[in-house]
Design a protein around this motif. Structure first.
Motif, mmCIF file in Angstrom:
data_model
loop_
_atom_site.group_PDB
_atom_site.id
_atom_site.type_symbol
_atom_site.label_atom_id
_atom_site.label_comp_id
_atom_site.label_asym_id
_atom_site.label_seq_id
_atom_site.Cartn_x
_atom_site.Cartn_y
_atom_site.Cartn_z
ATOM 1 N N GLY A 129 -8.034 -2.097 -8.720
ATOM 2 C CA GLY A 129 -7.169 -2.820 -7.804
ATOM 3 C C GLY A 129 -7.900 -3.929 -7.068
ATOM 4 N N LEU A 130 -9.047 -3.620 -6.487
ATOM 5 C CA LEU A 130 -9.784 -4.617 -5.718
ATOM 6 C C LEU A 130 -10.338 -5.723 -6.609
ATOM 7 C CD1 LEU A 130 -11.689 -2.396 -3.120
ATOM 8 C CD2 LEU A 130 -9.656 -3.815 -2.750
ATOM 9 N N THR A 131 -10.788 -5.359 -7.812
ATOM 10 C CA THR A 131 -11.345 -6.368 -8.724
ATOM 11 C C THR A 131 -10.290 -7.383 -9.140
ATOM 12 O OG1 THR A 131 -12.975 -4.791 -9.580
ATOM 13 C CG2 THR A 131 -12.496 -6.737 -10.934
ATOM 14 N N VAL A 132 -9.138 -6.884 -9.571
ATOM 15 C CA VAL A 132 -8.076 -7.795 -10.005
ATOM 16 C C VAL A 132 -7.534 -8.596 -8.827
ATOM 17 C CG1 VAL A 132 -5.782 -7.927 -11.061
ATOM 18 C CG2 VAL A 132 -7.469 -6.301 -11.946
ATOM 19 N N TYR A 133 -7.413 -7.952 -7.674
ATOM 20 C CA TYR A 133 -6.910 -8.640 -6.491
ATOM 21 C C TYR A 133 -7.831 -9.806 -6.122
ATOM 22 C CZ TYR A 133 -5.083 -9.474 -1.807
ATOM 23 O OH TYR A 133 -4.534 -10.064 -0.699
ATOM 24 N N VAL A 134 -9.128 -9.568 -6.040
ATOM 25 C CA VAL A 134 -10.077 -10.624 -5.665
ATOM 26 C C VAL A 134 -10.062 -11.741 -6.702
ATOM 27 C CG1 VAL A 134 -12.529 -11.152 -5.371
ATOM 28 C CG2 VAL A 134 -11.554 -9.113 -4.300
ATOM 29 N N PHE A 135 -9.961 -11.381 -7.983
ATOM 30 C CA PHE A 135 -9.881 -12.392 -9.029
ATOM 31 C C PHE A 135 -8.679 -13.310 -8.802
ATOM 32 C CE2 PHE A 135 -7.849 -13.653 -13.041
ATOM 33 C CZ PHE A 135 -8.842 -14.457 -13.588
ATOM 34 N N GLY A 136 -7.514 -12.723 -8.549
ATOM 35 C CA GLY A 136 -6.315 -13.527 -8.313
ATOM 36 C C GLY A 136 -6.430 -14.371 -7.058
ATOM 37 N N ALA A 137 -7.014 -13.803 -6.000
ATOM 38 C CA ALA A 137 -7.151 -14.537 -4.743
ATOM 39 C C ALA A 137 -8.083 -15.733 -4.894
ATOM 40 C CB ALA A 137 -7.665 -13.602 -3.649
ATOM 41 N N VAL A 138 -9.189 -15.542 -5.589
ATOM 42 C CA VAL A 138 -10.133 -16.648 -5.810
ATOM 43 C C VAL A 138 -9.482 -17.732 -6.668
ATOM 44 C CG1 VAL A 138 -12.322 -17.288 -6.897
ATOM 45 C CG2 VAL A 138 -12.181 -15.224 -5.485
ATOM 46 N N LEU A 139 -8.747 -17.304 -7.691
ATOM 47 C CA LEU A 139 -8.063 -18.257 -8.572
ATOM 48 C C LEU A 139 -7.086 -19.116 -7.776
ATOM 49 C CD1 LEU A 139 -7.930 -18.904 -11.656
ATOM 50 C CD2 LEU A 139 -5.926 -17.392 -11.734
ATOM 51 N N ASN A 140 -6.287 -18.488 -6.906
ATOM 52 C CA ASN A 140 -5.338 -19.233 -6.077
ATOM 53 C C ASN A 140 -6.057 -20.147 -5.091
ATOM 54 O OD1 ASN A 140 -3.000 -18.257 -7.234
ATOM 55 N ND2 ASN A 140 -2.774 -16.573 -5.788
ATOM 56 N N SER A 141 -7.158 -19.654 -4.521
ATOM 57 C CA SER A 141 -7.902 -20.463 -3.558
ATOM 58 C C SER A 141 -8.426 -21.736 -4.202
ATOM 59 C CB SER A 141 -9.063 -19.645 -2.974
ATOM 60 O OG SER A 141 -8.587 -18.527 -2.251
ATOM 61 N N LEU B 274 -2.247 -0.225 -6.589
ATOM 62 C CA LEU B 274 -3.308 0.668 -7.063
ATOM 63 C C LEU B 274 -4.210 1.101 -5.920
ATOM 64 C CD1 LEU B 274 -2.266 -0.225 -9.849
ATOM 65 C CD2 LEU B 274 -4.636 -0.479 -10.581
ATOM 66 N N VAL B 275 -4.509 0.180 -5.007
ATOM 67 C CA VAL B 275 -5.317 0.535 -3.840
ATOM 68 C C VAL B 275 -4.577 1.569 -2.995
ATOM 69 C CG1 VAL B 275 -6.337 -0.345 -1.702
ATOM 70 C CG2 VAL B 275 -6.523 -1.682 -3.806
ATOM 71 N N GLY B 276 -3.267 1.394 -2.837
ATOM 72 C CA GLY B 276 -2.479 2.376 -2.097
ATOM 73 C C GLY B 276 -2.504 3.746 -2.756
ATOM 74 N N MET B 277 -2.426 3.772 -4.081
ATOM 75 C CA MET B 277 -2.545 5.039 -4.811
ATOM 76 C C MET B 277 -3.882 5.710 -4.513
ATOM 77 S SD MET B 277 -1.172 4.060 -8.633
ATOM 78 C CE MET B 277 0.524 3.573 -8.972
ATOM 79 N N LEU C 178 0.834 -1.207 0.000
ATOM 80 C CA LEU C 178 0.000 0.000 0.000
ATOM 81 C C LEU C 178 0.865 1.252 0.000
ATOM 82 C CD1 LEU C 178 -2.859 -0.695 2.588
ATOM 83 C CD2 LEU C 178 -3.075 -0.593 0.104
ATOM 84 N N LEU C 179 1.868 1.266 0.881
ATOM 85 C CA LEU C 179 2.741 2.436 0.991
ATOM 86 C C LEU C 179 3.560 2.643 -0.272
ATOM 87 C CD1 LEU C 179 4.030 1.956 4.651
ATOM 88 C CD2 LEU C 179 2.253 3.515 3.856
ATOM 89 N N PHE C 180 3.947 1.544 -0.913
ATOM 90 C CA PHE C 180 4.702 1.677 -2.151
ATOM 91 C C PHE C 180 3.850 2.341 -3.226
ATOM 92 C CE2 PHE C 180 6.991 0.457 -5.959
ATOM 93 C CZ PHE C 180 8.318 0.493 -5.549
ATOM 94 N N GLY C 181 2.583 1.916 -3.312
ATOM 95 C CA GLY C 181 1.678 2.561 -4.264
ATOM 96 C C GLY C 181 1.471 4.024 -3.946
ATOM 97 N N ALA C 182 1.262 4.346 -2.652
ATOM 98 C CA ALA C 182 1.121 5.748 -2.254
ATOM 99 C C ALA C 182 2.385 6.525 -2.579
ATOM 100 C CB ALA C 182 0.816 5.830 -0.763
ATOM 101 N N ALA D 295 -1.269 3.203 -14.353
ATOM 102 C CA ALA D 295 -2.528 3.627 -13.723
ATOM 103 C C ALA D 295 -2.342 4.858 -12.857
ATOM 104 C CB ALA D 295 -3.087 2.484 -12.874
ATOM 105 N N LEU D 296 -1.178 5.485 -12.941
ATOM 106 C CA LEU D 296 -0.833 6.577 -12.032
ATOM 107 C C LEU D 296 -1.794 7.751 -12.124
ATOM 108 C CD1 LEU D 296 1.443 7.219 -9.987
ATOM 109 C CD2 LEU D 296 2.644 8.389 -11.833
ATOM 110 N N ARG D 297 -2.269 8.072 -13.312
ATOM 111 C CA ARG D 297 -3.101 9.267 -13.506
ATOM 112 C C ARG D 297 -4.593 8.949 -13.543
ATOM 113 N NH1 ARG D 297 0.349 12.653 -11.548
ATOM 114 N NH2 ARG D 297 2.349 12.674 -12.659
ATOM 115 N N LEU D 298 -4.958 7.706 -13.286
ATOM 116 C CA LEU D 298 -6.381 7.388 -13.239
ATOM 117 C C LEU D 298 -7.033 8.040 -12.020
ATOM 118 C CD1 LEU D 298 -6.465 3.547 -14.042
ATOM 119 C CD2 LEU D 298 -7.088 5.428 -15.568
ATOM 120 N N PRO D 299 -8.334 8.354 -12.093
ATOM 121 C CA PRO D 299 -9.030 8.834 -10.895
ATOM 122 C C PRO D 299 -8.942 7.798 -9.775
ATOM 123 C CG PRO D 299 -10.376 9.152 -12.861
ATOM 124 C CD PRO D 299 -9.201 8.315 -13.278
#
Length: 417
Positions: A153-165, A246-249, A81-85, A141-145
């Motif tokens: 960020g959350l959509t891709v993260y959840v997709f990856g987490a479900v895939l791994n699960s 992206l979530v950190g950003m 998170l901090l790295f993204g921020a 994604a730096l200049r995205l709203p």
């Protein structure tokens, strides 16, 4: 020098976000607590208690639960998170000062160099290479709203987490349940056996090298048997790391770290997130214990559902620490903040110290300490971080590696004192 490139001006004390430094200090200390097992025991013991050379009794099992619930994935999540921020913060300051956007790319390029040196020369559990590569992707994604950064960020993260699960859940079921008798899933059971056999064979090589070998043998093992593992780490964790950046950003843009969100609202959501995430992760840890802390069971817990259960805890912890940071002005708070300002130096410096502590040509403690004793090493390392970071920053503008990274990024020598 400054007139030639205003973006190269050092960050003034008043410009620093204390909350980022404070949280980064907590994270860099916590990352050592997460990594200590892989420093002092075979790498396979990082997730699986059965990988320990020493006995892993009931006390160690419950310490595994505590680490799983409060440390594993949480500290790295905070750091991500901090790295993204930090990517947004750095880009904003470079833009305001009239610098080139390519400064950010050069900065990440040098981070990749540091990471590869860390991986091959000090410890193959390095995360700097991962952050450098994922950071380069996150720049798109730096200049995205902020709302788009958060949603993506959350959509891709959840997709990856479900895939791994699903992947590791099927492997666990095929290995330990009747599902493995089904010819359709039998290959998964064979894959699990092959993975465990491979890790055991590598653990035997680790033990031999770390207890009787030389530093040259240690480096040769990384260059030989694990030459490209950092690429494997990137491919396996990019769907977790890039989205969380992206979530950190988004959280930085929304004002989580600088007090622009109502304090009561932030505190309420922080406690709810921390409580809910901790409760779900504890339930998962207790399931793993009830399952016997098996190889495929712990792998499933670590790499599958925990990637989902820890998200509320990470976000809640970030919110609460950001609120606490401005009031952490006592002796301990100031030293934690200083350790965060020097997180780069402390992270790599810790790997160097752990090498000396555990290798045969140092204190030769590899494989000799059980889990409780490994945590005593962590405590001593924390005391060292807190002891040296603040006095150093009282005399110098940057930590030693922060200074070197800055000089390489801008291609010039900056005054250090």
């Amino acid at each position: 020098m400054s007139a030639a490139d205003p973006s190269a001006l050092p960050t003034a004390t008043g410009e620093r976000l204390v909350s980022l430094d404070f949280i980064r200090g907590i994270a860099v200390m916590g990352i050592l607590a997460a990594n200590i097992v892989a420093f002092g025991q075979p790498y396979m013991a990082y997730m699986w208690p059965g990988g320990f050379v020493t006995a892993h009794g009931p006390v160690s099992d419950w310490l595994w639960v505590a680490q799983f619930v409060f440390v594993d994935g949480k500290m790295r999540g905070l750091f991500t998170l901090l790295f993204g921020a930090g990517l947004v913060l750095f880009a904003d300051r470079v833009t305001v000062r009239g610098g080139s956007t390519w400064v950010q790319v050069r900065r990440l390029g040098w981070l990749l160099v540091f990471g590869l040196a860390h991986y091959y020369l000090l410890w193959r559990g390095d995360i700097l290479t991962l952050y450098a590569l994922c950071g380069l992707i996150a720049l798109f994604a730096l200049r995205l709203p902020a709302v788009h950064q958060l949603a993506a960020g959350l959509t891709v993260y959840v997709f990856g987490a479900v895939l791994n699960s699903v992947q590791y859940g099927l492997m666990w079921a095929a290995s330990e349940m009747s599902l493995g008798a089904d010819p359709q899933y039998a290959p998964l059971a064979r894959d699990a056996v092959a993975m465990l056999d491979g890790e055991r064979a590598d653990a035997l090589r680790e033990i031999a090298i770390n207890t009787r070998g030389s530093y040259a043998d240690y480096v040769a093992h990384a260059l030989g048997d694990h030459r490209w593992n950092w690429i494997d780490q990137f491919t396996h964790t990019a769907l977790e790391t890039v989205p969380f950046m992206l979530v950190g950003m988004a959280l930085y843009r929304a004002g989580l770290f600088d007090g622009r969100i109502d304090r009561r609202t932030q505190a309420r959501w922080g406690w709810w997130g921390l409580g809910a995430g901790t409760a779900m992760t504890l339930a998962l840890a207790l399931w793993a214990v009830a399952d016997g802390l098996t190889y495929t069971g712990t792998m499933f817990a670590f790499l599958g559902p925990q990637t989902l259960t820890r998200v509320p805890a990470i976000l809640g912890l970030a919110a609460l620490l950001a609120l606490w940071a401005p009031r952490a002005t006592g002796w301990l708070g100031r030293r934690v903040t200083a350790a965060g300002r020097m997180a780069f130096s402390n992270y790599l410096g810790t790997s160097l110290i752990m090498l000396v502590v555990f290798q045969s040509w140092g204190l030769n403690l590899f494989g000799a300490l059980d889990r409780p004793k490994l945590y005593l090493v962590v405590l001593l390392a924390w005391l060292a971080m807190l002891a040296w970071s603040q006095p150093w920053l009282a005399r110098f503008r940057y930590g030693p590696l922060e200074w070197l990274w800055r000089c390489l990024t801008y291609g010039r020598i900056f005054p250090l004192r």
